[in-house]
Design an enzyme around this catalytic site. Structure first.
Site, mmCIF file in Angstrom:
data_model
loop_
_atom_site.group_PDB
_atom_site.id
_atom_site.type_symbol
_atom_site.label_atom_id
_atom_site.label_comp_id
_atom_site.label_asym_id
_atom_site.label_seq_id
_atom_site.Cartn_x
_atom_site.Cartn_y
_atom_site.Cartn_z
ATOM 1 N N ASP A 1 0.859 -1.181 0.000
ATOM 2 C CA ASP A 1 0.000 0.000 0.000
ATOM 3 C C ASP A 1 0.898 1.236 0.000
ATOM 4 O OD1 ASP A 1 1.047 0.049 2.535
ATOM 5 O OD2 ASP A 1 -0.870 0.190 3.573
ATOM 6 N N ASP B 1 1.358 3.402 2.533
ATOM 7 C CA ASP B 1 1.497 3.901 3.891
ATOM 8 C C ASP B 1 0.327 4.851 4.155
ATOM 9 O OD1 ASP B 1 2.980 3.708 6.305
ATOM 10 O OD2 ASP B 1 3.923 5.629 5.938
#
Length: 293
Positions: A209, A211
């Site tokens: 992802d 973050d």
């Protein structure tokens, strides 16, 4: 390099999938630093001796701060491992490093503070660590990435945080301001201990992802977000396994050439050898033995 053995350390998701590389013999070694994360499985892949270790243990029972990094590296060294390809899930700090792609980082910023970071508690040993990942292994991974069905990014700085909580938004923005590319929780002190043990070490990072610096779409709830991340882990893991498979012949070729990782302690031991205790010599025999005889 004669008697080369490749260690493969898995992170999130990869630990279970490593079994796809082949069945083998389980080893449960006693170490001076306690038990390893779990059994180490030795096998062969394409005729190359391989030792497999799940970093977080069976069932992902160990959080990043509780992984017995010293025991793991000591045990791999004791089994004759000379090179390690590790993998681990990370958050991306850069738009261009997309989830499901792979990254072969070349630098680390260590923000951990709860972990034993050296084998050498009872003597003064200072190893060169300007380049924390083995250049020969990184090159092998880059060569193996040709034709892989995902993009493999070369280079980038991995910030290793303590965890187990994720970053605050302010921390994430700070890490980006440092020029860092990835945020994770497991590469340190693993990479440093590998260098102390004179084992070549490189990492395949799996972005799952962005973050928390990049806002999530408002219409995606937390459950859907976790589902998406787990899906990213699964796909990135498959890509990482394929990259490691393809890299093995290149690792064998790289092992034929001398590497400074394999002599990291030659100029690093500052303590007078005569002052090193019998107990320390016994405990660190796999690592220090050739320098203390």
């Amino acid at each position: 390099m004669a008697n080369m053995t490749l260690g493969i350390i898995g992170g999130t998701g990869l630990g279970e999938a490593l079994g796809a590389l082949g069945a083998g013999q389980e080893h449960r070694l006693e170490t001076p630093f306690g038990p390893t994360s779990g059994p180490i499985v030795t096998t062969e892949v394409g005729g190359v001796p391989v030792a497999l270790l799940s970093r977080h243990g069976p069932g992902h029972a160990l959080n990043p701060s509780r992984v017995p990094y010293r025991a793991n590296i000591w045990a791999l060294k004791s089994l004759g491992v000379t090179h390690i390809l590790a993998s681990g899930a990370v958050g991306s700090l850069r738009e261009e490093l997309q989830p499901r792609q792979l990254v072969i980082p070349d630098q680390v910023i260590d923000k951990t503070f709860r972990r034993a970071g050296t084998f050498f508690d009872d003597l003064a040993v200072h190893v060169e660590f300007a380049a924390p990942f083995c250049n020969g292994l990184r090159s092998a991974l880059v060569k193996a990435s040709t034709g892989l069905p995902t993009r493999v990014h070369q280079g980038g700085t991995y910030v290793c945080m303590e965890g187990p909580q994720f970053s605050t938004r302010a921390e994430s923005e700070l890490h980006r301001s440092w020029g860092a590319s990835l945020i994770g929780m497991t590469v340190m002190p693993e990479a440093r201990l590998a260098r102390e043990a004179e084992i070549c070490y490189a990492l395949v990072a799996l972005p799952t992802d962005y973050d928390c610096w990049r806002p999530h779409p408002a219409h995606v709830d937390q459950a859907k977000l976790i589902e998406e991340i787990l899906g990213n882990v699964k796909v990135a893991t498959q890509n990482a396994i394929e990259l490691i498979r393809r890299a093995i012949p290149h690792v064998v070729a790289a092992a034929e050439k001398p590497c400074p990782c394999q002599s990291a302690l030659a100029l690093g031991i500052w303590t007078d050898r005569s002052l090193v205790s019998t107990e320390t010599r016994r405990q660190l025999e796999p690592i220090l033995g050739k320098y203390l005889r």
